[in-house]
Design a protein around this motif. Sequence first.
Motif, PDB file in Angstrom:
ATOM      1  N   LEU A  35      36.587  51.360  51.222  1.00 48.36           N
ATOM      2  CA  LEU A  35      36.280  51.491  49.799  1.00 48.36           C
ATOM      3  C   LEU A  35      37.444  51.038  48.929  1.00 48.36           C
ATOM      4  O   LEU A  35      38.576  51.501  49.086  1.00 48.36           O
ATOM      5  CB  LEU A  35      35.931  52.940  49.464  1.00 48.36           C
ATOM      6  N   SER A  36      37.151  50.145  48.008  1.00 46.80           N
ATOM      7  CA  SER A  36      38.146  49.726  47.018  1.00 46.80           C
ATOM      8  C   SER A  36      38.286  50.818  45.961  1.00 46.80           C
ATOM      9  O   SER A  36      37.530  51.806  45.947  1.00 46.80           O
ATOM     10  CB  SER A  36      37.698  48.425  46.354  1.00 46.80           C
ATOM     11  N   ASP A  37      39.240  50.642  45.039  1.00 44.38           N
ATOM     12  CA  ASP A  37      39.406  51.624  43.961  1.00 44.38           C
ATOM     13  C   ASP A  37      38.128  51.758  43.137  1.00 44.38           C
ATOM     14  O   ASP A  37      37.736  52.860  42.747  1.00 44.38           O
ATOM     15  CB  ASP A  37      40.557  51.206  43.039  1.00 44.38           C
ATOM     16  N   ASP A  38      37.463  50.623  42.865  1.00 47.80           N
ATOM     17  CA  ASP A  38      36.238  50.663  42.071  1.00 47.80           C
ATOM     18  C   ASP A  38      35.134  51.391  42.819  1.00 47.80           C
ATOM     19  O   ASP A  38      34.373  52.164  42.223  1.00 47.80           O
ATOM     20  CB  ASP A  38      35.801  49.237  41.720  1.00 47.80           C
ATOM     21  N   ALA A  39      35.038  51.154  44.144  1.00 52.36           N
ATOM     22  CA  ALA A  39      34.010  51.826  44.947  1.00 52.36           C
ATOM     23  C   ALA A  39      34.238  53.330  44.968  1.00 52.36           C
ATOM     24  O   ALA A  39      33.289  54.120  44.862  1.00 52.36           O
ATOM     25  CB  ALA A  39      34.009  51.270  46.368  1.00 52.36           C
TER      26      ALA A  39
END
Length: 352
Positions: A224-228
């Motif tokens: 997971l990225s920061d946005d996710a």
Amino acid sequence: MPIKKRGTKGIWWIDIVTPTGERIRQSAGTQNEKEAQELHDRMKSKLWEQSRLNVKREYLWEEAAIRYLKEIQHKKSLDDDKRYLRWWTEAFRGRAINSITKAEAAEVVEKRYSAPASRNRMIATLRALLNTAIRDWEWIDHVPAFRVYEEPDGRIRWLTQDHAARLIERLPPWLATMARFALATGLRQSNVYELTWDRVDLRRRCVFIPGSMFKSGKDFYCVLSDDAVSVIRGQLGKHSTHVFVDRNGQPMSYWPRSNDSIMRKEMKSLGITDFVWHDWRHTWASWHVQGGTDIYTLKRLGGWETIEMPQRYAHLCVEHLLEPAQVTNLAQVRLTSAAQQKNKADESALSA
């Protein structure tokens, strides 16, 4: 009793025992007693013909669909098959399966889909059911030669960051949330709307996708990225089991056609064409390549089994190849050779 009413809507049902002892119970689809009785009599007469004159019984679409669904519960594409069978049922309800024609099937899929690949997948489900009816059930004798739609090779449709942001802003909140998550993770449609809290690990910043949801059958951990992570945190408390919910706050058991209709409406207002939900995954992969992510890392991030699939995006970023390309620069080779000769001459002069 040959016919009787059932349910609160007063629909008549047919109840027949065949000459072979088989019992058939099905809806007559009418509230008119006379119409129900006439249908009963026609069915009973046909069953007599089938028994006494050795005429093969005609099986209805509903009978075939129910039996087929029971037999494909193990398939990884079960959700897709259910969706296609539901749409075929809308078209062929009450029809004998041996009466379905090539032209009728083409009309149904062409009204439902514009993309050749989607049409072919829907046709494939119908063909598989009818082939099973021939091979395993011996209900029919032939399957129409359904049309196969020509698919363009290697279709990749992706949005610019500006277009993606503007589209997500226009979508209703519950749909925009799923679109943001798809764009942040590259997960497929069903992986998103079927995601449950027990498969989310915010501490390790990943979600678990079981192998049953992939053709390969292998489990996958999506990083997971920061946005996710931000999207996931925004969903906390909205439902006890599912991360994403529909407009009514309920989890989706399948992807409704209305979702795509909403997206198409907003895309049209922005001048975006030929874009389907899976293209969020294409956009995610395209942005990665354009940002410098190498193909092998992209393969791991996207959960692809082979390098061929992420390789399709390689043409979107060539900047990292500019320096190696200079190796074959003829002018550079000549300059280097001339410089080497001058250096040798200088060394000879100094030694003299």
